[in-house]
Design a protein around this motif. Structure first.
Motif, PDB file in Angstrom:
ATOM      1  N   GLY A  49      53.051  10.375 -19.828  1.00  0.00           N
ATOM      2  CA  GLY A  49      52.912   8.957 -19.545  1.00  0.00           C
ATOM      3  C   GLY A  49      52.014   8.264 -20.539  1.00  0.00           C
ATOM      4  N   ARG A  50      52.300   6.974 -20.771  1.00  0.00           N
ATOM      5  CA  ARG A  50      51.486   6.150 -21.657  1.00  0.00           C
ATOM      6  C   ARG A  50      51.315   4.774 -20.999  1.00  0.00           C
ATOM      7  NH1 ARG A  50      53.990   7.312 -27.708  1.00  0.00           N
ATOM      8  NH2 ARG A  50      54.897   9.348 -27.238  1.00  0.00           N
ATOM      9  N   ARG A  51      50.135   4.190 -21.180  1.00  0.00           N
ATOM     10  CA  ARG A  51      49.895   2.874 -20.594  1.00  0.00           C
ATOM     11  C   ARG A  51      48.879   2.111 -21.433  1.00  0.00           C
ATOM     12  NH1 ARG A  51      48.061   1.539 -14.313  1.00  0.00           N
ATOM     13  NH2 ARG A  51      48.284  -0.733 -14.481  1.00  0.00           N
ATOM     14  N   SER A  52      49.029   0.791 -21.479  1.00  0.00           N
ATOM     15  CA  SER A  52      48.084  -0.083 -22.175  1.00  0.00           C
ATOM     16  C   SER A  52      47.464  -1.060 -21.183  1.00  0.00           C
ATOM     17  CB  SER A  52      48.791  -0.877 -23.285  1.00  0.00           C
ATOM     18  OG  SER A  52      49.329  -0.008 -24.256  1.00  0.00           O
ATOM     19  N   PHE A  53      46.143  -1.262 -21.285  1.00  0.00           N
ATOM     20  CA  PHE A  53      45.428  -2.267 -20.492  1.00  0.00           C
ATOM     21  C   PHE A  53      44.934  -3.334 -21.464  1.00  0.00           C
ATOM     22  CE2 PHE A  53      44.897   1.822 -18.402  1.00  0.00           C
ATOM     23  CZ  PHE A  53      45.240   1.551 -17.085  1.00  0.00           C
ATOM     24  N   ARG A  54      45.310  -4.602 -21.237  1.00  0.00           N
ATOM     25  CA  ARG A  54      45.005  -5.635 -22.214  1.00  0.00           C
ATOM     26  C   ARG A  54      44.356  -6.872 -21.610  1.00  0.00           C
ATOM     27  NH1 ARG A  54      50.366  -7.128 -25.079  1.00  0.00           N
ATOM     28  NH2 ARG A  54      48.933  -8.220 -26.477  1.00  0.00           N
ATOM     29  N   ALA A  64      38.450   0.614 -10.942  1.00  0.00           N
ATOM     30  CA  ALA A  64      39.371   0.447  -9.812  1.00  0.00           C
ATOM     31  C   ALA A  64      40.776   0.940 -10.156  1.00  0.00           C
ATOM     32  CB  ALA A  64      39.417  -1.019  -9.389  1.00  0.00           C
ATOM     33  N   ARG A  65      41.184   0.758 -11.391  1.00  0.00           N
ATOM     34  CA  ARG A  65      42.534   1.170 -11.791  1.00  0.00           C
ATOM     35  C   ARG A  65      42.647   2.636 -12.146  1.00  0.00           C
ATOM     36  NH1 ARG A  65      41.736  -3.466 -11.285  1.00  0.00           N
ATOM     37  NH2 ARG A  65      43.329  -5.045 -10.916  1.00  0.00           N
ATOM     38  N   LEU A  66      41.535   3.276 -12.417  1.00  0.00           N
ATOM     39  CA  LEU A  66      41.570   4.693 -12.770  1.00  0.00           C
ATOM     40  C   LEU A  66      41.152   5.605 -11.622  1.00  0.00           C
ATOM     41  CD1 LEU A  66      40.014   4.435 -16.349  1.00  0.00           C
ATOM     42  CD2 LEU A  66      42.436   4.670 -15.746  1.00  0.00           C
ATOM     43  N   ASP A  67      40.587   5.033 -10.575  1.00  0.00           N
ATOM     44  CA  ASP A  67      40.167   5.835  -9.438  1.00  0.00           C
ATOM     45  C   ASP A  67      41.395   6.450  -8.756  1.00  0.00           C
ATOM     46  OD1 ASP A  67      38.552   7.008  -7.591  1.00  0.00           O
ATOM     47  OD2 ASP A  67      38.070   5.172  -6.496  1.00  0.00           O
ATOM     48  N   ALA A 102      45.865   4.489 -22.501  1.00  0.00           N
ATOM     49  CA  ALA A 102      45.837   5.660 -21.627  1.00  0.00           C
ATOM     50  C   ALA A 102      47.064   6.523 -21.859  1.00  0.00           C
ATOM     51  CB  ALA A 102      45.779   5.230 -20.166  1.00  0.00           C
ATOM     52  N   VAL A 103      46.861   7.838 -21.934  1.00  0.00           N
ATOM     53  CA  VAL A 103      47.968   8.789 -21.974  1.00  0.00           C
ATOM     54  C   VAL A 103      47.715   9.861 -20.933  1.00  0.00           C
ATOM     55  CG1 VAL A 103      48.390   8.377 -24.427  1.00  0.00           C
ATOM     56  CG2 VAL A 103      46.939  10.294 -23.740  1.00  0.00           C
ATOM     57  N   THR A 104      48.783  10.406 -20.380  1.00  0.00           N
ATOM     58  CA  THR A 104      48.696  11.503 -19.427  1.00  0.00           C
ATOM     59  C   THR A 104      49.242  12.766 -20.069  1.00  0.00           C
ATOM     60  OG1 THR A 104      48.903   9.996 -17.545  1.00  0.00           O
ATOM     61  CG2 THR A 104      49.342  12.316 -17.131  1.00  0.00           C
ATOM     62  N   LEU A 105      48.412  13.809 -20.090  1.00  0.00           N
ATOM     63  CA  LEU A 105      48.778  15.114 -20.634  1.00  0.00           C
ATOM     64  C   LEU A 105      49.151  16.040 -19.485  1.00  0.00           C
ATOM     65  CD1 LEU A 105      45.537  15.582 -22.784  1.00  0.00           C
ATOM     66  CD2 LEU A 105      47.602  14.363 -23.473  1.00  0.00           C
ATOM     67  N   GLY A 158      43.483  11.463 -10.158  1.00  0.00           N
ATOM     68  CA  GLY A 158      43.285  12.857 -10.519  1.00  0.00           C
ATOM     69  C   GLY A 158      42.301  12.978 -11.653  1.00  0.00           C
ATOM     70  N   PRO A 159      42.347  14.067 -12.415  1.00  0.00           N
ATOM     71  CA  PRO A 159      41.413  14.239 -13.529  1.00  0.00           C
ATOM     72  C   PRO A 159      41.592  13.144 -14.581  1.00  0.00           C
ATOM     73  CG  PRO A 159      42.469  16.321 -12.972  1.00  0.00           C
ATOM     74  CD  PRO A 159      43.198  15.261 -12.208  1.00  0.00           C
ATOM     75  N   VAL A 160      40.489  12.462 -14.929  1.00  0.00           N
ATOM     76  CA  VAL A 160      40.517  11.377 -15.905  1.00  0.00           C
ATOM     77  C   VAL A 160      39.343  11.530 -16.853  1.00  0.00           C
ATOM     78  CG1 VAL A 160      40.404   8.877 -16.276  1.00  0.00           C
ATOM     79  CG2 VAL A 160      41.618   9.771 -14.292  1.00  0.00           C
TER      80      VAL A 160
END
Length: 242
Positions: free
Chosen positions: A72-77, A120-123, A86-89, A126-128
């Motif tokens: 997964g990939r995401r951008s916060f702007r 709030a958006r990363l809570d 953000a990327v998910t491995l 899982g592991p971050v």
């Protein structure tokens, strides 16, 4: 590894490439990527990246080794002065999200709001790993008058509210296992802009723990920030993840 490159690296790219080659990070969070020669960097390092553009400031990115699987990939702007990428491995059936962030450099209240919004958006994801130039002080302390405007809170004291907001979810890898004093500025470049302080962080959530953390001061002319390298204890991995 996390590193603010200062305006995309400019003519300092050979120094940047040399340091990245020495450190060989598995995952690399970069900030200030305006004008960054991404194709040249990826070809030279073998890393692949996801870059989040910025509405008001500078792009940021997360880069990884091709041996890692990205799900997964995401951008916060919109809510940030700069941006967050953000990327998910995925490894061994487990997922890990890595975020590169760059908070507001000018106003402590805006940094606090950015920290609350990001947390709030990363809570509960899982592991971050949240890594980057957070432009924040973790503890109050003496600060020369030249720098106080950026770091004073409403009460006129050194403002640590942004880091306190992160601390509700994240632990600070440096406070767990950091080596030395942890300051990431100033370097030889633009040294008049900073007092000695720690502005660059690797924060951990979701049960993650650090095995080691250090500031890399090999080359004081590569950027106006020193990079931070943290080795993680991530259960699915056969070895630590840098």
């Amino acid at each position: 590894m996390t590193w603010n490159l200062l305006h995309g690296g400019e003519s300092r790219l050979p120094r940047i490439l040399s340091l990245v080659e020495r450190e060989q990070p598995d995952v690399l969070a970069l900030q200030e990527l305006r004008g960054f020669p991404r194709a040249e960097f990826e070809a030279a390092t073998g890393l692949t990246g996801h870059v989040a553009r910025s509405v008001f400031g500078q792009p940021v990115g997360v880069f990884w080794r091709p041996s890692l699987t990205i799900t997964g990939r995401r951008s916060f702007r919109w809510q940030l002065h700069h941006a967050a990428s953000a990327v998910t491995l995925r490894s061994g059936g487990e997922s890990l999200t890595v975020v590169s962030a760059h908070l507001n450099p000018y106003a402590s209240e805006r940094r606090r709001r950015e920290a609350v919004w990001l947390t709030a958006r990363l809570d509960h994801r899982g592991p971050v790993v949240l890594a980057g130039d957070l432009n924040s002080l973790s503890v109050p302390g003496p600060l020369p008058p030249l720098y106080r405007r950026r770091h004073l809170g409403p009460d006129g004291e050194i403002d640590t509210r942004a880091m306190a907001a992160f601390a509700r979810v994240f632990s600070d890898a440096w406070l767990e296992v950091g080596e030395g004093d942890g300051t990431t500025v100033p370097t030889a470049l633009r040294s008049a802009e900073f007092a000695p302080m720690r502005l660059d962080y690797v924060l951990l959530a979701g049960g993650l723990h650090a095995a080691s953390a250090r500031v890399v001061r090999d080359d004081p002319d590569a950027s106006d920030h020193y990079p931070v390298v943290v080795s993680l204890r991530w259960p699915p991995a056969r070895a630590t993840l840098d």
